[in-house]
Structure formats: C-alpha cells, structure tokens
Design a protein around this motif. Structure first.
Motif, PDB file in Angstrom:
ATOM      1  N   TRP A 114       1.065  -1.234   0.062  1.00 44.53           N
ATOM      2  CA  TRP A 114      -0.150  -0.432   0.261  1.00 44.53           C
ATOM      3  C   TRP A 114       0.741   1.166   0.176  1.00 44.53           C
ATOM      4  N   LYS A 115       0.332   2.389  -0.172  1.00 37.88           N
ATOM      5  CA  LYS A 115       1.407   3.540   0.000  1.00 37.88           C
ATOM      6  C   LYS A 115       1.178   4.010   1.072  1.00 37.88           C
ATOM      7  N   SER A 116       2.677   4.900   1.264  1.00 33.62           N
ATOM      8  CA  SER A 116       2.722   5.297   2.160  1.00 33.62           C
ATOM      9  C   SER A 116       1.798   6.623   3.363  1.00 33.62           C
ATOM     10  N   GLU A 117       1.371   7.175   2.553  1.00 32.67           N
ATOM     11  CA  GLU A 117      -0.471   7.676   2.790  1.00 32.67           C
ATOM     12  C   GLU A 117      -1.234   7.271   3.469  1.00 32.67           C
ATOM     13  N   GLN A 118      -1.454   5.826   3.094  1.00 35.92           N
ATOM     14  CA  GLN A 118      -2.880   5.180   3.626  1.00 35.92           C
ATOM     15  C   GLN A 118      -1.865   4.595   5.048  1.00 35.92           C
ATOM     16  N   LEU A 119      -0.615   4.950   5.425  1.00 30.26           N
ATOM     17  CA  LEU A 119      -0.687   4.781   6.747  1.00 30.26           C
ATOM     18  C   LEU A 119      -1.044   5.651   8.028  1.00 30.26           C
ATOM     19  N   GLU A 120      -1.752   6.472   7.519  1.00 31.23           N
ATOM     20  CA  GLU A 120      -2.499   7.421   8.295  1.00 31.23           C
ATOM     21  C   GLU A 120      -3.582   6.860   8.774  1.00 31.23           C
TER      22      GLU A 120
END
Length: 273
Positions: free
Chosen positions: A167-173
């Motif tokens: 998944w994308k880094s922005e989906q870590l939040e």
C-alpha cells in the motif's frame, strides 16, 4: 533553543554483549506472537510510536494449501510505522521453506485497496524460523545487494518484480482495521540448507578493531550508523577491541525540542569486521 542531553552506554566481556533495557523503548508489535502456536498466521502491525495499542486480532491456523484471512480491529485509529507484515509462527518448518504465501486482497478501514504490486514470501530477518510477507516495509526488498533474488525469497511470479510495500505511504495514517486475504501454495515443501564449511576466525589485526553503538530513536530523528555519514546530534565514543576483555562504548545525543530523542526504534552494539 533548549538543549537536551541523553547518554547511552553498553559494556561487553569476551564477545558476550549485555545491553540494559532503556525506559521509553518500543514494543515491537501490539500482538504478542509468543503465545501463538506453530503454524499460526497473524498480523505484525506497528504504530508510528512503536508502542502498544488496544486491538482485536483474527489469526488463522495454516493446515495446507488454500485461502486464509487474518485481521486487526483497533480500538482507536492508528498511524502505522514503516514496517508491517503478515507472519507465520515457525512457518519455515511447518509450512516449509519452499512454501509461498500470495496476498490476494487487503482491506484498510473496511475498503479493499489497490495493491501496489504483488507480494513475495521470505524468512523473517533471514533467520529461517518465522515466515514473513511484507505488507509495508521500507527496509526490505526481494533481492540482495547484487540484484539477485535473495536466498530465502520465493514468489509465484518473477520475484525481482515483487514489492515489500503493498500500500502507499499516505495510507499509513488513520488505520483502524486491516484485513488480509492470502493464498498458501507448496505447503510442506522443503529445501535442505546447503552444507556450510566451518569458517576459522581470523586473528584481530595488531591495532585492533572498532566497536560502537548503532541506534535510532523512535522518530528516526536522532540516529547513528557506521556508514561514513555525519550525524550532527550524536557524538559516538568508540572502543578499540584487541582481544578478550571488558570494553565500554557510549554515545551522547544532543537532542532538541524538535527532535527530543524519545524512545528507541533500534539499538545494538557492534564490532567491525
């Protein structure tokens, strides 16, 4: 600007290292895998503080080839760290070190996401015990430093094209729930480890070799690695090792309010070569 000062030190004797637990250090995963039975698949999920958090976990017992699901439902949304994985307890033995786990679908907060590539299977940290599939890992790849497929890596497709970040880094939040559907193939298939000739240790050079601490705080704001780079907030006091005996290494962290050196994400003592 207010200056803060912290000092880390470690002592070792005759090649045996002893490192004290430091208050504020991190818990590697919210789920305690040490209580799980061999062959259990589970999620190794870490928040950005590398700390504990309340969650309900759904694990799966792997009994053969087939499709399984594991999940996590947190009490409160979490910002996730740079490492999260699907793992199987003692999987390299139970599933076999030629078994392959393929991630079919990932749901974050109840919604299926677009996978950023296809997964690969490996041994956790190359130790040959826990089977791992990286879901989001900024520090791993399926190939070694030469570009060849790593010895413990396997994949149903071309392993060189697999990704450790599905998944994308922005989906870590703001992640409250994770559900991973995956397929196991080649269950029970093993490959014998190659015979390794005993290596005789070489004598230390007359001038000795260096020992030092490598570490990072939980925010990766203050860190030191023996890689030739300058780390402005860290003064490393190395020791010259010339043989058996007691040595001390230490470092001073000149932290700031913006980078307060809270907790530890990584800490060890190393002896060069």
């Amino acid at each position: 600007m207010k200056k803060l000062l912290k000092k880390l030190s470690a002592a070792f004797f005759a090649g045996v290292l002893a490192v004290a637990t430091i208050p504020g250090g991190f818990t590697h995963a919210a789920q305690d895998a040490s209580t799980l039975s061999d062959g259990t698949a589970y999620l190794n999920i870490n928040n950005s503080d590398w700390g504990e958090f309340e969650a309900t976990w759904t694990n799966a017992e792997i009994t053969g080839d087939g499709t399984y699901t594991v999940a996590m439902e947190a009490t409160e949304p979490q910002n996730l760290a740079q490492f999260n994985a699907l793992e199987v307890v003692n999987g390299e033995s139970v599933l076999g070190n030629k078994s392959i786990i393929t991630v079919d679908e990932i749901k974050l907060n109840g919604e299926a996401i677009e996978l950023q590539g296809y997964s690969y299977t490996c041994s956790a940290d190359g130790a040959g015990v826990t089977t791992r599939v990286n879901l989001y890992n900024e520090w791993n790849k399926p190939t070694d430093d030469t570009g060849a497929v790593a010895a413990d890596t396997r994949c149903e497709q071309d392993a060189t094209g697999a990704t450790p970040m599905l998944w994308k880094s922005e989906q870590l939040e703001g992640v409250k729930s994770i559900e991973v559907k995956f397929t196991v193939s080649h269950f029970g298939e093993h490959e014998d480890a190659p015979i390794v000739k005993e290596k005789v240790a070489e004598a230390l050079p007359e001038e000795g070799t260096q020992s030092y601490i490598t570490f990072s705080d939980s925010a990766w704001a203050n860190q030191w690695w023996n890689d030739g780079n300058e780390y402005a907030t860290v003064t490393m006091n190395q020791a010259t090792v010339k043989g058996e005996g007691e040595y001390t290494v230490s470092c001073e962290i000149k932290a700031t309010e913006e980078a307060p050196a809270k907790g530890l994400a990584f800490f060890d003592v190393e002896i060069k070569d």
